[in-house]
Scaffold this motif. Structure first.
Motif, PDB file in Angstrom:
ATOM      1  N   SER A   1       2.005   7.234  -5.382  1.00 13.19           N
ATOM      2  CA  SER A   1       1.349   7.603  -4.124  1.00 13.19           C
ATOM      3  C   SER A   1      -0.127   7.262  -4.098  1.00 13.19           C
ATOM      4  CB  SER A   1       1.514   9.107  -3.875  1.00 13.19           C
ATOM      5  OG  SER A   1       0.893   9.851  -4.909  1.00 13.19           O
ATOM      6  N   HIS A   2      -0.677   6.814  -5.207  1.00 12.60           N
ATOM      7  CA  HIS A   2      -2.104   6.483  -5.270  1.00 12.60           C
ATOM      8  C   HIS A   2      -2.404   5.275  -4.383  1.00 12.60           C
ATOM      9  CE1 HIS A   2      -5.969   5.257  -7.017  1.00 12.60           C
ATOM     10  NE2 HIS A   2      -6.057   6.490  -7.497  1.00 12.60           N
ATOM     11  N   PRO A   3      -3.573   5.250  -3.736  1.00 11.78           N
ATOM     12  CA  PRO A   3      -3.916   4.114  -2.859  1.00 11.78           C
ATOM     13  C   PRO A   3      -3.908   2.765  -3.570  1.00 11.78           C
ATOM     14  CG  PRO A   3      -5.403   5.944  -2.469  1.00 11.78           C
ATOM     15  CD  PRO A   3      -4.580   6.327  -3.651  1.00 11.78           C
ATOM     16  N   ASP A   4      -4.077   2.754  -4.898  1.00 10.64           N
ATOM     17  CA  ASP A   4      -4.081   1.483  -5.629  1.00 10.64           C
ATOM     18  C   ASP A   4      -2.680   0.937  -5.890  1.00 10.64           C
ATOM     19  OD1 ASP A   4      -6.800   1.505  -5.742  1.00 10.64           O
ATOM     20  OD2 ASP A   4      -6.944   2.221  -7.805  1.00 10.64           O
ATOM     21  N   SER A   5      -1.664   1.749  -5.657  1.00  6.76           N
ATOM     22  CA  SER A   5      -0.302   1.326  -6.017  1.00  6.76           C
ATOM     23  C   SER A   5       0.132   0.028  -5.347  1.00  6.76           C
ATOM     24  CB  SER A   5       0.686   2.456  -5.704  1.00  6.76           C
ATOM     25  OG  SER A   5       1.977   2.107  -6.141  1.00  6.76           O
ATOM     26  N   PRO A   6      -0.025  -0.152  -4.022  1.00  8.01           N
ATOM     27  CA  PRO A   6       0.366  -1.437  -3.423  1.00  8.01           C
ATOM     28  C   PRO A   6      -0.417  -2.615  -4.000  1.00  8.01           C
ATOM     29  CG  PRO A   6       0.026   0.238  -1.723  1.00  8.01           C
ATOM     30  CD  PRO A   6      -0.497   0.806  -2.998  1.00  8.01           C
ATOM     31  N   LYS A   7      -1.679  -2.411  -4.289  1.00  6.86           N
ATOM     32  CA  LYS A   7      -2.501  -3.484  -4.853  1.00  6.86           C
ATOM     33  C   LYS A   7      -2.014  -3.869  -6.243  1.00  6.86           C
ATOM     34  CE  LYS A   7      -6.437  -1.426  -2.422  1.00  6.86           C
ATOM     35  NZ  LYS A   7      -7.737  -0.737  -2.584  1.00  6.86           N
ATOM     36  N   LEU A   8      -1.617  -2.857  -7.026  1.00  7.45           N
ATOM     37  CA  LEU A   8      -1.107  -3.134  -8.368  1.00  7.45           C
ATOM     38  C   LEU A   8       0.239  -3.846  -8.309  1.00  7.45           C
ATOM     39  CD1 LEU A   8      -2.155   0.225 -10.022  1.00  7.45           C
ATOM     40  CD2 LEU A   8      -2.900  -2.043 -10.769  1.00  7.45           C
ATOM     41  N   ASP A   9       1.067  -3.494  -7.326  1.00  9.38           N
ATOM     42  CA  ASP A   9       2.335  -4.215  -7.148  1.00  9.38           C
ATOM     43  C   ASP A   9       2.066  -5.683  -6.848  1.00  9.38           C
ATOM     44  OD1 ASP A   9       3.886  -2.008  -7.622  1.00  9.38           O
ATOM     45  OD2 ASP A   9       4.207  -1.523  -5.514  1.00  9.38           O
ATOM     46  N   ALA A  10       1.114  -5.933  -5.957  1.00 13.76           N
ATOM     47  CA  ALA A  10       0.770  -7.316  -5.623  1.00 13.76           C
ATOM     48  C   ALA A  10       0.187  -8.050  -6.829  1.00 13.76           C
ATOM     49  CB  ALA A  10      -0.215  -7.341  -4.459  1.00 13.76           C
ATOM     50  N   LEU A  11      -0.625  -7.353  -7.615  1.00 15.95           N
ATOM     51  CA  LEU A  11      -1.192  -7.964  -8.825  1.00 15.95           C
ATOM     52  C   LEU A  11      -0.089  -8.338  -9.805  1.00 15.95           C
ATOM     53  CD1 LEU A  11      -3.633  -8.736 -10.571  1.00 15.95           C
ATOM     54  CD2 LEU A  11      -3.714  -6.353 -11.361  1.00 15.95           C
ATOM     55  N   ALA A  12       0.919  -7.475  -9.944  1.00 16.87           N
ATOM     56  CA  ALA A  12       2.038  -7.780 -10.842  1.00 16.87           C
ATOM     57  C   ALA A  12       2.782  -9.023 -10.377  1.00 16.87           C
ATOM     58  CB  ALA A  12       2.987  -6.578 -10.920  1.00 16.87           C
ATOM     59  N   HIS A  13       2.981  -9.150  -9.078  1.00 13.55           N
ATOM     60  CA  HIS A  13       3.651 -10.350  -8.556  1.00 13.55           C
ATOM     61  C   HIS A  13       2.794 -11.595  -8.778  1.00 13.55           C
ATOM     62  CE1 HIS A  13       7.303  -8.850  -6.640  1.00 13.55           C
ATOM     63  NE2 HIS A  13       6.623  -7.769  -6.284  1.00 13.55           N
ATOM     64  N   ALA A  14       1.491 -11.462  -8.608  1.00 11.07           N
ATOM     65  CA  ALA A  14       0.612 -12.616  -8.790  1.00 11.07           C
ATOM     66  C   ALA A  14       0.600 -13.084 -10.238  1.00 11.07           C
ATOM     67  CB  ALA A  14      -0.811 -12.274  -8.338  1.00 11.07           C
TER      68      ALA A  14
ATOM     69  N   ALA B   1      18.825   4.853   1.433  1.00 13.49           N
ATOM     70  CA  ALA B   1      18.926   6.232   0.954  1.00 13.49           C
ATOM     71  C   ALA B   1      18.094   6.425  -0.310  1.00 13.49           C
ATOM     72  CB  ALA B   1      20.384   6.603   0.695  1.00 13.49           C
ATOM     73  N   THR B   2      18.076   5.400  -1.149  1.00  9.52           N
ATOM     74  CA  THR B   2      17.259   5.457  -2.369  1.00  9.52           C
ATOM     75  C   THR B   2      15.785   5.539  -2.019  1.00  9.52           C
ATOM     76  OG1 THR B   2      18.884   4.251  -3.674  1.00  9.52           O
ATOM     77  CG2 THR B   2      16.603   4.218  -4.465  1.00  9.52           C
ATOM     78  N   ARG B   3      15.342   4.747  -1.025  1.00  7.11           N
ATOM     79  CA  ARG B   3      13.932   4.778  -0.639  1.00  7.11           C
ATOM     80  C   ARG B   3      13.545   6.144  -0.065  1.00  7.11           C
ATOM     81  NH1 ARG B   3      11.831   2.120  -3.798  1.00  7.11           N
ATOM     82  NH2 ARG B   3       9.880   2.197  -2.611  1.00  7.11           N
ATOM     83  N   LEU B   4      14.474   6.764   0.699  1.00  8.09           N
ATOM     84  CA  LEU B   4      14.209   8.107   1.208  1.00  8.09           C
ATOM     85  C   LEU B   4      14.110   9.107   0.053  1.00  8.09           C
ATOM     86  CD1 LEU B   4      16.459   8.538   4.385  1.00  8.09           C
ATOM     87  CD2 LEU B   4      14.001   8.060   4.255  1.00  8.09           C
ATOM     88  N   GLY B   5      14.996   8.971  -0.934  1.00 11.61           N
ATOM     89  CA  GLY B   5      14.967   9.867  -2.088  1.00 11.61           C
ATOM     90  C   GLY B   5      13.690   9.731  -2.881  1.00 11.61           C
ATOM     91  N   VAL B   6      13.240   8.501  -3.090  1.00  6.55           N
ATOM     92  CA  VAL B   6      11.979   8.276  -3.804  1.00  6.55           C
ATOM     93  C   VAL B   6      10.831   8.939  -3.054  1.00  6.55           C
ATOM     94  CG1 VAL B   6      10.292   6.517  -4.456  1.00  6.55           C
ATOM     95  CG2 VAL B   6      12.714   6.158  -4.957  1.00  6.55           C
ATOM     96  N   GLY B   7      10.797   8.731  -1.741  1.00  2.86           N
ATOM     97  CA  GLY B   7       9.715   9.317  -0.961  1.00  2.86           C
ATOM     98  C   GLY B   7       9.694  10.828  -1.052  1.00  2.86           C
ATOM     99  N   GLU B   8      10.855  11.450  -0.953  1.00  3.05           N
ATOM    100  CA  GLU B   8      10.926  12.906  -0.933  1.00  3.05           C
ATOM    101  C   GLU B   8      10.730  13.515  -2.316  1.00  3.05           C
ATOM    102  OE1 GLU B   8      11.067  16.677   0.349  1.00  3.05           O
ATOM    103  OE2 GLU B   8      11.111  14.933   1.687  1.00  3.05           O
ATOM    104  N   VAL B   9      11.407  12.973  -3.328  1.00  2.00           N
ATOM    105  CA  VAL B   9      11.408  13.584  -4.662  1.00  2.00           C
ATOM    106  C   VAL B   9      10.202  13.148  -5.490  1.00  2.00           C
ATOM    107  CG1 VAL B   9      12.674  13.739  -6.847  1.00  2.00           C
ATOM    108  CG2 VAL B   9      13.903  13.835  -4.667  1.00  2.00           C
ATOM    109  N   VAL B  10       9.927  11.863  -5.486  1.00  2.00           N
ATOM    110  CA  VAL B  10       8.867  11.350  -6.359  1.00  2.00           C
ATOM    111  C   VAL B  10       7.491  11.542  -5.744  1.00  2.00           C
ATOM    112  CG1 VAL B  10       7.984   9.293  -7.541  1.00  2.00           C
ATOM    113  CG2 VAL B  10      10.453   9.681  -7.371  1.00  2.00           C
ATOM    114  N   ILE B  11       7.403  11.295  -4.416  1.00  2.00           N
ATOM    115  CA  ILE B  11       6.099  11.323  -3.763  1.00  2.00           C
ATOM    116  C   ILE B  11       5.888  12.592  -2.951  1.00  2.00           C
ATOM    117  CG2 ILE B  11       4.603  10.090  -2.130  1.00  2.00           C
ATOM    118  CD1 ILE B  11       6.113   7.553  -2.930  1.00  2.00           C
ATOM    119  N   GLY B  12       6.964  13.163  -2.455  1.00  2.00           N
ATOM    120  CA  GLY B  12       6.837  14.357  -1.623  1.00  2.00           C
ATOM    121  C   GLY B  12       6.640  14.054  -0.162  1.00  2.00           C
ATOM    122  N   ASP B  13       6.989  12.829   0.256  1.00  2.00           N
ATOM    123  CA  ASP B  13       6.825  12.419   1.651  1.00  2.00           C
ATOM    124  C   ASP B  13       7.865  11.347   1.948  1.00  2.00           C
ATOM    125  OD1 ASP B  13       6.099  11.602   4.158  1.00  2.00           O
ATOM    126  OD2 ASP B  13       4.118  10.837   3.589  1.00  2.00           O
ATOM    127  N   SER B  14       8.881  11.699   2.706  1.00  2.00           N
ATOM    128  CA  SER B  14       9.956  10.750   2.987  1.00  2.00           C
ATOM    129  C   SER B  14       9.513   9.613   3.894  1.00  2.00           C
ATOM    130  CB  SER B  14      11.151  11.476   3.622  1.00  2.00           C
ATOM    131  OG  SER B  14      10.737  12.190   4.778  1.00  2.00           O
TER     132      SER B  14
END
Length: 867
Positions: A277-290, A383-396
């Protein structure tokens, strides 16, 4: 790689309209009266439904049984039967619907799911609710499934890739339970009892610890009704908190190298990153792809296609929990391991320095975006993405925010992520390979980490410079060492060296003492003085970025101190106060009186801090005169250790060392030690409960040939394992402390026995000390005792040089005393040559009772008659 700093976001990715379309179906969230949470997204594009039960219990929640694999064990057993269904009937019923059922366990959750036709939704919900809430955990199945899981554990131990991953996690995480395998350790798993499993199931598998995620062709009202009728029928359970140990901040790189019967070399590098849920997470995902997201990524193109170093390399950002890992993994030929790791480090440094080309960033963002979208192609994926949002992040609804953040990522963002997270202090590295490859990797690692010998540079002015680079920690230590202290102090000015050294860290012509203090503390550095029996010194330690400032402060201290009256008075009074404190301590007081009696008129009769009556008469002019006597180019040794660049440092120091100091000739001083013509037995009264015993004999100096024998003797009589300590303290309980110490000069010194005891037992303690001396004289010291002394003395040298400051001090003193900079091998050889006979000869010569000065300090009835 381009150095162009392109910061605008990637504008060619889908627009907000596109995101609105992707999330056009709203997510309904409802918490039932029993605490169960439902997240539901209707999707009538296909007559399919995915129903998933997310139990918020994984391997990190196993409490006192952490590492036993309870969560994974339960996942297997829940398929073995309920109160309404036999084990085999569960899969038969699901398959008869035209559906499929499965489950998985991870660190923070266990998920059970059925994908099937939407028409079977009610039956699917009934099966899953029965499975997770009404399992019977039959004894026979517990035993039978134990063997199945043991085989699974063995498979994991036989799988090199799993072994590498597990090693990477246990290296990166020192405290957090992510370090433990989800399936558990075999030896712990084998101890799990049926009762422990049932207790864990009862404690964790309660509705208020579950989330049901539903996506598919079912309306919201029907979904609510069915879930309430199945999962909602079970009451809320007691749910105690689980304490999960937090992972401390990593401060230095970590490493593990695994050797085994492997044909190829595998490596993994991981850097700690924050939660999903950290704001850097999308940037780190993009860095991993790069860096490693596919065959056109930088790592693949550079290491595989161009340099032919690897057979496979990839990069991914794993961060679903409290902490995450940014991981790079590779496979190469056994002999290429160290080369590959070095190449990865170079590429990371290149990214940190230069960033990425814009097209690389755009491609990486598209890959990350595509990966996120691909996970939504099926009902199960949604359904997996909804579960991740609710359980892991706390926001579906987190996914929408994630994709919007991903769309705004630019070139500078990826470079910033690399600069912040992909640093050595945050690195954990693991390798797995055959013995040859690992040996070479270890050798390369040892060579990289081994310190080179000190380099000595002599200047025409007489100043000397010692350099030793050490990039393992981002610190630089500078130490100036000059001959000084008691031997160089005028009569009636005892303590002037220590006071002058302290004042050198204060006011200069350019800065006040307050400004210097604020400056050094503001950069997280340190600046202090030292004064001993033979030398004075200044030491300053800073981060590499502040090295120029540190050099300026040190140069000012040595070339333009101002010795202001107010600061002089403050520091003089502080030094006097310290001496008065020592006079209140019976042992410190005794040592000072012993020095006076033993050394007589010799300068060593007074300690480095001086004498109160002398300090009270000092004036700033005396400090100035002493400064001119000591601070000359020919008396300066400057030592630099740590993370610095050699040539720039020499260039910055040259003005100081070449022409910045007085070139007046400096001559070292020697003062012959007095001979003790006859023994002295002295008693000093002090109103205390205990008595302190001090016995002094002539000692060896640093330059004396027999100094190593003095080391051995001091070690023999010191410490909790010494025979003297064991006899006097442990066996006879005569004294609270007992041992030996020394006052060491360049030539000669004083060897001292000391003990603290009850006044009535002074004579007994003195007798025990004498008996121990005579045991050595008779050459009765055992080889076991000598071996212990040799081992401890050898070990003490590297242990005492662990920090850059300690190494700078040791090297500077060696040069100052005219000794080799590196003499460990010679010292060890001398130690090995020492035997009981040599020690006996030394003691007969040095610890002669006719040269003894004995002092007992204590109340009026203290003893001290033994001679």
């Amino acid at each position: 790689m381009s150095s162009d700093r392109i910061t605008e976001s990637i504008t060619s990715v889908p627009s907000d309209d596109w995101l609105d379309q992707l999330f056009r179906a709203p997510v309904a969230r409802h918490v039932f009266r029993n605490g169960l949470t439902l997240v539901h997204r209707p999707d009538f594009s296909s007559e399919v439904i995915s129903v998933q039960v997310w139990v918020k219990s994984g391997s990190i929640h196993e409490g006192a049984l952490i590492g036993s694999g309870l969560s994974h064990y339960l996942e297997h057993l829940l398929f073995k039967g309920t109160k309404r269904r036999e084990g085999k009937a569960i899969s038969r019923e699901v398959h008869a619907m035209g559906a499929s059922i499965n489950a998985y366990t991870t660190f923070d959750r266990t998920v059970y799911y059925i994908d099937g036709p939407a028409s079977a939704f009610a039956q699917i919900a009934d099966v899953l609710s029965d499975l997770v809430l009404h399992a019977t955990l039959p004894e026979a199945e517990i035993l039978r499934e134990r063997d199945v899981i043991l085989r699974e554990i063995d498979m994991g131990l036989d799988d090199p890739d799993r072994q590498l991953t597990q090693a990477l996690f246990r290296t990166a995480f020192q405290r957090h339970p992510y370090r433990e395998p989800v399936v558990g350790h075999r030896e712990l798993f084998e101890q799990v009892t049926a009762e422990e499993l049932r207790d864990y199931y009862a404690a964790r598998y309660v509705p208020n610890n579950m989330v049901v995620s539903v996506v598919g062709a079912v309306a919201s009202a029907e979904c609510m009704e069915v879930v309430d009728a199945t999962f909602g029928a079970v009451p809320r359970g007691r749910l105690g908190p689980v304490q999960i140990e937090a992972e401390p901040v990593q401060l230095a790189p970590r490493r593990e190298d695994i050797v085994g019967d492997y044909k190829v070399f595998r490596g993994g590098m991981a850097f700690k990153v924050p939660h999903l849920s950290h704001p850097d997470s999308p940037k780190l995902d993009a860095l991993a792809h790069a860096l490693g997201g596919g065959e056109s990524s930088l790592l693949w193109e550079r290491l595989r296609n161009q340099q032919k170093l690897v057979h496979y390399v990839d990069c991914r950002n794993w961060n679903p929990g409290d902490n995450g890992l940014f991981m790079i993994s590779y496979v190469c030929d056994p002999e290429r391991g160290p080369e590959v790791e070095a190449a990865i480090h170079r590429l990371i440094h290149e990214v940190i320095t230069d960033g990425f080309e814009r097209d690389v960033v755009e491609k990486a963002c598209r890959q990350a975006l595509s990966s996120e979208i691909n996970g939504r192609k099926t009902m199960s994926g949604q359904a997996t993405r909804l579960g991740v949002g609710e359980v892991v992040i706390g926001d579906s609804n987190y996914a929408r925010r994630y994709l919007k953040r991903l769309r705004s990522v630019g070139n500078h963002d990826l470079q910033t992520m690399a600069q912040h997270y992909l640093v050595d202090a945050n690195l954990s590295a693991v390798t797995l390979g055959p013995k040859l490859a690992t040996a070479r990797a270890s050798a390369a690692q040892e060579e990289r980490l081994a310190l080179k010998p000190f380099e000595q540079i002599d200047f025409d002015s007489g100043a000397r410079l010692l350099l030793q680079q050490d990039a393992r920690l981002p610190k630089v230590h500078l130490r100036a060492i000059l001959l000084g202290g008691p031997l160089y102090e005028p009569q009636g000015q005892r303590g002037v060296s220590a006071l002058m050294a302290e004042l050198l860290t204060k006011d200069t012509a350019k800065r006040s003492a307050e400004e210097i203090s604020e400056t050094i503390e503001g950069i997280g550095g340190s600046f202090h003085s030292t004064c001993g029996n033979n030398t004075i010194g200044l030491a300053i330690e800073v981060l590499p970025a502040d090295l120029s400032l540190a050099l300026e402060l040190l140069t000012d201290a040595l070339t333009c101190p101002s010795f202001k009256q107010a600061t002089f008075e403050t520091e003089r009074q502080a030094q006097i106060a310290n001496l008065k404190e020592e006079q209140d301590e019976i042992l410190d007081f005794g040592f000072q009186r012993l020095r006076e009696h033993f050394f007589g008129e010799h300068p060593f009769s007074v300690g480095a801090d001086g004498r109160i009556e002398d300090l009270e008469q000092l004036r700033p002019a005396d400090i100035v005169a002493h400064f001119k006597d000591l601070v000359r180019a020919g008396n300066l040794i400057l030592v630099a250790t740590g993370a610095f660049e050699r040539e720039p440092l020499i260039a910055e120091l040259s003005p100081l060392l070449s022409r910045g100091l007085s070139d007046d000739i400096f001559k070292p001083r020697t003062v012959a030690l007095p001979e003790i013509a006859q023994p002295k037995l002295l008693v000093e009264q002090m109103d205390r409960e205990q008595s302190v015993i001090l016995q002094a004999y002539p000692g060896s100096g640093i330059q004396d040939e027999d100094f190593v024998l003095s080391d051995v003797l001091n070690e023999l009589f010191s410490g909790m394992s010494s025979r003297l300590f064991e006899r006097v303290r442990e066996d006879l309980a005569m004294a609270y402390f007992v041992g030996s110490t020394r006052i060491i000069g360049v030539q000669g010194g004083m060897f001292v026995f000391y003990a603290g005891t009850h006044p009535e037992r002074v004579d007994e303690v003195l007798e025990e000390i004498e008996q121990e001396i005579q045991r050595v004289v008779r050459a009765e010291v055992s080889e076991e005792e000598l071996a212990r002394c040799r081992t401890r003395l050898k070990a003490a040298r590297p242990m005492g040089r662990q920090t850059i400051g300690a190494r700078a001090m040791q090297a500077g003193l060696q040069l100052c005393y005219g000794l080799p900079l590196e003499d460990d091998a010679e010292y060890a050889a001398k130690l090995d040559a020492t035997d009981a006979g040599e020690l006996a000869r030394f003691v007969r010569q040095k610890l002669d009772p006719s040269h003894r000065v004995q002092l007992v300090v204590g109340p009026a009835d203290s003893g001290g008659a033994v001679q």
